[in-house]
Design an enzyme around this catalytic site. Sequence first.
Site, PDB file in Angstrom:
ATOM      1  N   LYS A  32       0.871  -1.186   0.000  1.00 60.60           N
ATOM      2  CA  LYS A  32       0.000   0.000   0.000  1.00 60.60           C
ATOM      3  C   LYS A  32       0.905   1.231   0.000  1.00 60.60           C
ATOM      4  CE  LYS A  32      -2.983   3.298   0.831  1.00 60.60           C
ATOM      5  NZ  LYS A  32      -2.189   4.295   1.490  1.00 60.60           N
ATOM      6  N   GLY A  68      -4.381  11.076  -1.938  1.00 61.97           N
ATOM      7  CA  GLY A  68      -5.155  12.145  -1.301  1.00 61.97           C
ATOM      8  C   GLY A  68      -4.652  13.553  -1.572  1.00 61.97           C
ATOM      9  N   LYS A 244      -5.348   2.674  10.611  1.00 62.90           N
ATOM     10  CA  LYS A 244      -4.259   1.900   9.992  1.00 62.90           C
ATOM     11  C   LYS A 244      -4.135   0.523  10.644  1.00 62.90           C
ATOM     12  CE  LYS A 244      -1.254   4.884   7.468  1.00 62.90           C
ATOM     13  NZ  LYS A 244      -2.114   4.787   6.323  1.00 62.90           N
TER      14      LYS A 244
END
Length: 287
Positions: A32, A68, A244
């Site tokens: 990720k 983002g 997370k």
Amino acid sequence: MEKFFSNLERAQVLTQALPYIKKYSGKIVVIKYGGNAMVSEELKQQVMEDIALLWLIGVKVVLVHGGGPEISETMKKLGKEPAFVNGLRVTDKETVDIVQMVLAGKINKTLVNLLQMKGGHAVGLSGIDGGILEAAVKDEALGYVGKITKVRTQPITDLLEKNYIPVISTVAGDRQGNTYNINGDTAAAWLAGALKAERLIMMTDINGILRDKENPNSLIPELTVSQAKKLFDEGVISGGMIPKVDCCVEAIQRGVNHVVILDGRVPHSILMELLTDEGAGTLVTGD
């Protein structure tokens, strides 16, 4: 001062990596990718080098990315002010179009291009392609922010079998043709679980899970899911680290062997984690 390695030292480094190359060759590792490692051009180059190297030694890497900051930047350029509720972007119809354009378009294809420049073979996909990620409305107040309802891995496994690196942007669709913005960590956890990945690597902007968030030297190198839950109760895991670690637990419960939270700002942190004795960040395991 730059350190110059002798040929012997280089050979020793490679032989020390050999057991890890054997361990991960042929196995699926989901990465990720986001945060500052994505914003800094130098770090971006190094992350792509790491992934290309892993691919060259036979690791089946799946790269899941967010974006983002670039979405917010593009929104502002288009005269739209970003808004967030509990860390999630409020996503109306116009915003979800911008999210799709930035994630599935610009960022995804930039990463594919970089990986190919580094010697890898990559194919860019979004969660919509092949129905990889199906979603529904998570919360009416957030608009087109999705909760994942289904994962289809076949488009990914087909690419892995053909020796490509799948690069996946975290937008999803539904059967009515709507598009949803999906949290990148959540998407990575679900995908890694569905793929039964050997390891999920979550790149963040801190060292890992800290016992004292004010002290970067208080890194917890390893913990189990039940220990993580205890740290939630004690308030050690708090703020932005809660979602997370939730995703780490979700990934383990969905079938991932190990999850690592590591600092993406550290050059070549992925290689340090996978190919050295010391590793990097915090390793989360099942009980």
